[in-house]
Enzyme design. Sequence first.
Site, PDB file in Angstrom:
ATOM      1  N   GLY A   1       2.110  -0.199   4.195  1.00  0.00           N
ATOM      2  CA  GLY A   1       2.673   0.726   5.177  1.00  0.00           C
ATOM      3  C   GLY A   1       2.736   2.145   4.650  1.00  0.00           C
ATOM      4  O   GLY A   1       2.262   3.089   5.293  1.00  0.00           O
ATOM      5  N   ALA A   2       3.315   2.299   3.466  1.00  0.00           N
ATOM      6  CA  ALA A   2       3.461   3.632   2.882  1.00  0.00           C
ATOM      7  C   ALA A   2       2.098   4.260   2.610  1.00  0.00           C
ATOM      8  O   ALA A   2       1.901   5.467   2.831  1.00  0.00           O
ATOM      9  CB  ALA A   2       4.286   3.554   1.599  1.00  0.00           C
TER      10      ALA A   2
ATOM     11  N   GLU B   1       3.173  -7.048   5.763  1.00  0.00           N
ATOM     12  CA  GLU B   1       3.990  -7.160   4.550  1.00  0.00           C
ATOM     13  C   GLU B   1       5.481  -7.110   4.872  1.00  0.00           C
ATOM     14  O   GLU B   1       6.303  -7.035   3.967  1.00  0.00           O
ATOM     15  CB  GLU B   1       3.617  -6.062   3.546  1.00  0.00           C
TER      16      GLU B   1
ATOM     17  N   ALA C   1      -6.107   0.022  -2.096  1.00  0.00           N
ATOM     18  CA  ALA C   1      -5.775   0.998  -1.042  1.00  0.00           C
ATOM     19  C   ALA C   1      -6.984   1.512  -0.270  1.00  0.00           C
ATOM     20  O   ALA C   1      -6.828   2.368   0.599  1.00  0.00           O
ATOM     21  CB  ALA C   1      -4.979   2.179  -1.596  1.00  0.00           C
ATOM     22  N   ALA C   2      -8.172   0.993  -0.537  1.00  0.00           N
ATOM     23  CA  ALA C   2      -9.338   1.429   0.244  1.00  0.00           C
ATOM     24  C   ALA C   2      -9.157   1.102   1.725  1.00  0.00           C
ATOM     25  O   ALA C   2      -9.449   1.919   2.599  1.00  0.00           O
ATOM     26  CB  ALA C   2     -10.611   0.775  -0.294  1.00  0.00           C
ATOM     27  N   GLY C   3      -8.662  -0.094   2.000  1.00  0.00           N
ATOM     28  CA  GLY C   3      -8.405  -0.475   3.387  1.00  0.00           C
ATOM     29  C   GLY C   3      -7.303   0.346   4.023  1.00  0.00           C
ATOM     30  O   GLY C   3      -7.384   0.721   5.207  1.00  0.00           O
ATOM     31  N   ASP C   4      -6.270   0.648   3.255  1.00  0.00           N
ATOM     32  CA  ASP C   4      -5.162   1.475   3.771  1.00  0.00           C
ATOM     33  C   ASP C   4      -5.649   2.883   4.079  1.00  0.00           C
ATOM     34  O   ASP C   4      -5.240   3.495   5.070  1.00  0.00           O
ATOM     35  CB  ASP C   4      -4.022   1.527   2.746  1.00  0.00           C
TER      36      ASP C   4
END
Length: 307
Positions: free
Chosen positions: A41-42, A140, A249-252
């Site tokens: 989320g962050a 999450e 974090a690539a997907g984020d």
Amino acid sequence: MKKILVIGSFMTDLVFKTSKMPVTGETLIAEKYEKYTGGKGANQAVAASRLGGNVEMIGKLGKDEFGEEHIEKLKEEHIEYQSIMFDDESRTGVGNVTIDKDGNNKILIVPGANLKIVEEEIIKNEHIIKSSDIIVLQLEIPINVVYKCIELAHKYRKTIILNPAPAQEIDKNIAHKVDYIIPNETEAEVLTKCKVESVNDAKIAAQILLDQGYKHTIITLGNKGAIYATNGQWKYFNSMNVQAVDTNAAGDSFIGTLAYGIAEGFDIEKIMSIAIKASACTVKKMGAQPSLPKWKDIMQLEEIAEY
């Protein structure tokens, strides 16, 4: 400017860089250790804000040092944080990330306060959902809380983006309320019961998700790119060839960038192109949030690709 509301998780990532992954019972000396603010989320909130998005976040932290660091990070990234909640008993979520020389990772997480969010707290913040334009969700936090968020966002006709990660089965009755569902290969397999190992597999899985009721399906395929599908139509978008240092974090990065593109009114081709470039930028650096790009990073990557 349209407002993006991210409802989701906070994690403090404890990252170990090693030449190879240890096997069961083996002790290795790692090359590097770092601590970063993270959580799906962050990360997605930071990704959207760093490009210039108007972003607010709702989530839950522990009353500890890690929780304080997350609040300071949201301030630094110009993300509205006034509705962040704190749990009296649970600690802030923590993730242990081990990365090998090829940028592959293995992750263990202790969700902590992330799992303490309850539906009543979302209802108390209903006015924030009502005043936002785009709602971004992941898995999450408790699944029943995600469903409540979708219910309220749908009630106010908001654009809903669901990243079904970590992978788990989802009630198919919510599909028609979700505008964009964005799984990776593993998550798509859990949702459709179809193995996704190729672009053609992804096309089949995407159609299954559309048939379930999702309006738009995007399946990310790592270094094989991504596909976008809607109304029986689909298009493949190739990846960018970069040297991966850390795939965390690539997907984020992709999802936060996509939310920003939707907020800006970009067409889907431009959104997908920018999101793929943002992901490519992200894997070139260590750490989740430190690697999330600004516009200048994406533009520089474009110039290198063109050259």
